[in-house]
Design an enzyme around this catalytic site. Structure first.
Site, PDB file in Angstrom:
ATOM      1  N   HIS A  96     -14.345  -7.920  -6.888  1.00 35.21           N
ATOM      2  CA  HIS A  96     -15.482  -7.099  -7.299  1.00 35.21           C
ATOM      3  C   HIS A  96     -14.992  -5.999  -8.228  1.00 35.21           C
ATOM      4  CE1 HIS A  96     -18.364  -8.836  -4.374  1.00 35.21           C
ATOM      5  NE2 HIS A  96     -17.273  -9.035  -3.655  1.00 35.21           N
ATOM      6  N   ASN A 102     -21.599  -9.381  -6.489  1.00 37.50           N
ATOM      7  CA  ASN A 102     -21.700 -10.624  -7.255  1.00 37.50           C
ATOM      8  C   ASN A 102     -21.839 -11.821  -6.327  1.00 37.50           C
ATOM      9  OD1 ASN A 102     -19.029 -11.462  -6.414  1.00 37.50           O
ATOM     10  ND2 ASN A 102     -18.166 -10.108  -7.969  1.00 37.50           N
ATOM     11  N   PHE A 108     -18.583  -0.251   6.433  1.00 32.43           N
ATOM     12  CA  PHE A 108     -18.263  -1.175   5.343  1.00 32.43           C
ATOM     13  C   PHE A 108     -18.881  -0.680   4.040  1.00 32.43           C
ATOM     14  CE2 PHE A 108     -18.946  -5.671   3.493  1.00 32.43           C
ATOM     15  CZ  PHE A 108     -17.870  -5.498   2.644  1.00 32.43           C
ATOM     16  N   GLN A 119     -25.548  -1.490  -0.093  1.00 29.24           N
ATOM     17  CA  GLN A 119     -25.771  -2.259  -1.315  1.00 29.24           C
ATOM     18  C   GLN A 119     -27.206  -2.094  -1.792  1.00 29.24           C
ATOM     19  OE1 GLN A 119     -24.192  -6.212  -1.146  1.00 29.24           O
ATOM     20  NE2 GLN A 119     -25.503  -6.990  -2.771  1.00 29.24           N
ATOM     21  N   ARG A 153     -29.093  -3.897   1.886  1.00 30.62           N
ATOM     22  CA  ARG A 153     -28.018  -4.341   2.783  1.00 30.62           C
ATOM     23  C   ARG A 153     -27.146  -3.143   3.134  1.00 30.62           C
ATOM     24  NH1 ARG A 153     -22.969  -7.970   1.513  1.00 30.62           N
ATOM     25  NH2 ARG A 153     -22.508  -8.896   3.527  1.00 30.62           N
ATOM     26  N   LEU A 164     -11.492  -6.842  -1.063  1.00 31.34           N
ATOM     27  CA  LEU A 164     -12.431  -6.936  -2.185  1.00 31.34           C
ATOM     28  C   LEU A 164     -11.743  -6.805  -3.542  1.00 31.34           C
ATOM     29  CD1 LEU A 164     -15.379  -4.722  -0.840  1.00 31.34           C
ATOM     30  CD2 LEU A 164     -15.082  -7.196  -0.644  1.00 31.34           C
ATOM     31  N   PHE A 169     -22.676  -1.694  -4.940  1.00 32.50           N
ATOM     32  CA  PHE A 169     -22.546  -1.164  -3.589  1.00 32.50           C
ATOM     33  C   PHE A 169     -21.559   0.004  -3.580  1.00 32.50           C
ATOM     34  CE2 PHE A 169     -19.537  -4.682  -3.976  1.00 32.50           C
ATOM     35  CZ  PHE A 169     -18.358  -4.171  -3.453  1.00 32.50           C
TER      36      PHE A 169
END
Length: 424
Positions: free
Chosen positions: A385, A361, A319, A322, A314, A381, A372
């Site tokens: 995370h 997660n 951004f 991952q 990903r 976030l 990531f």
């Protein structure tokens, strides 16, 4: 409030939405001998803010004092008034609802991807709650009085008030939310006499001294520094030094963290790691003192070769990237303990800068093997995370991966794999 030297008049606006004209001398009465000035306030639009329950946060005169521009909240409207008539001549709607509608319809002056747009909306909603910050937002005029410049969610807009068009959008690709602006339109550095020989010569130094370099100074939300926009790219101006990137003075919290790091006893867990990928190496700094379980898990999986051959499944530009899922689709992976483990949040480690290493997660306390690396600031976030490290070198590799072409589910068309992970 703002003073007009041409009319010797102050225009002020209060929190209740009342706009008043008055003389800056006792008895502070309204101006009476200004040719063409309105006589009855009821014939103007100066009650606009009171009627619409808006609060003006800035007020700026055009260079010839014929108009003034305001920004008001909570509507985020930019209004231009004619000084003499008190009439509202232009309104630009920068409300969240209007911007969201244009984003969905594809009519925005600059369309950002949905993930980035969501991040910017989150920052806007956070900004709404910070009165000290949003009160610093302002709009400014250029020296011709034909253009206004003001900060928005999408960037800094430069609007031609005669054609009613956005002619430039500055800082649209930056991650900061611009607030306060100040424009210096430049002046030639050379003020001496120019001889015929000098004028006829093709001397780049003399030509540079005669040129103007307009500069827009800006502040940004929660950024302890100011920014400058000019006509030149950083690489075009190496003679005056390289562009700085992160050079602001450490905050008190960061200084406290640094002292704490020096006084803490050394942990047995490693603090450095290198991810070898098919596009290059990424060097990591780990934080076992703040996220011992996450670091222990990462080290344990790395040492047994768990990540070898795993792809970056990903990748979202502006951004994050991952990886860590042996299945390669974001649904697999497990910790060294064979079960999910709990989150580890620390006020000293936030998603407040790019290159943050964090656990992926599926909800609270569901950490496994996936992780990531961010490529921008991601405050939404925080406390969701676990941050357990930062990428400190090989940042060009991070951006190279970030910029690869992906499909509709953000998976790169060509696999980018982890070759191995070395723990130091």
């Amino acid at each position: 409030m703002e003073y007009s030297s041409q009319y010797d008049t102050v225009v002020s606006a209060d929190e209740a939405g009342f706009v008043e004209y008055w003389r800056p001398q006792e008895p502070w009465d309204p101006p009476k001998n200004v040719p063409g000035l309105w006589k009855f306030k009821a014939s103007t639009d100066l009650y606009h803010f009171k009627k619409t329950k808006q609060t003006p946060t800035s007020l700026t005169f055009s260079p010839d004092c014929s108009h003034f521009v305001t920004i008001c909240l909570p509507s985020r409207q930019i209004n231009i008034f004619n000084f003499l008539t008190g009439k509202l001549t232009r309104t630009y709607d920068e409300s969240l609802s209007a911007i969201q509608d244009m984003q969905q319809a594809g009519t925005a002056v600059y369309k950002v991807d949905e993930m980035e747009f969501g991040r910017r909306l989150a920052v806007e909603r956070e900004l709404e709650k910070d009165e000290r910050a949003w009160r610093t937002m302002n709009a400014v005029w250029d020296e011709s009085g034909n253009f206004i410049i003001y900060p928005t969610l999408l960037g800094i807009k430069v609007v031609n008030t005669y054609t009613n068009r956005v002619v430039r959008l500055l800082g649209k690709d930056e991650t900061g939310r611009w607030l306060n602006l100040s424009l210096y339109q430049g002046a030639p550095a050379k003020k001496g006499l120019t001889t015929i020989a000098m004028a006829a010569s093709d001397n780049p130094i003399l030509a540079g001294k005669e040129s103007r370099d307009p500069t827009l100074f800006c502040t940004a939300y929660k950024r302890p520094r100011f920014y400058m926009f000019t006509r030149y790219e950083p690489e075009d101006n190496k003679a005056h030094g390289d562009r700085d990137v992160f050079n602001e003075k450490p905050t008190r919290e960061e200084q406290t963290v640094a002292v704490a790091h020096e006084t803490k006893t050394k942990t047995s867990l490693a603090r450095e790691a290198t991810i070898h990928t098919t596009m290059g190496d990424i060097f990591l700094k780990l934080f076992p003192e703040h996220a011992p379980k996450a670091v222990e898990n990462f080290i344990g999986l790395s040492k047994k070769g768990y990540f070898d051959g795993v792809i970056f499944h990903r990748v979202i530009k502006k951004f994050m990237l991952q990886t860590g899922d042996p299945l390669g689709d974001g649904t697999g992976g497990e910790s060294i303990w064979g079960r999910e483990f709990e989150d580890e949040f620390s006020p000293e480690l936030r998603h407040d800068r790019p290159y943050t290493l964090s656990m992926a997660n599926a909800g609270p306390n569901t950490n496994g093997s996936q992780f990531f690396i961010t490529t921008t600031v991601c405050p939404w976030l925080d406390n969701k995370h676990t941050v357990f490290g930062r990428a400190v070198r090989g940042l060009e590799v991070v951006h190279a991966i970030e910029n690869v072409k992906t499909n509709k589910v953000d998976k790169p068309f060509e696999d980018i794999k982890i070759i191995s992970v070395d723990i130091e």
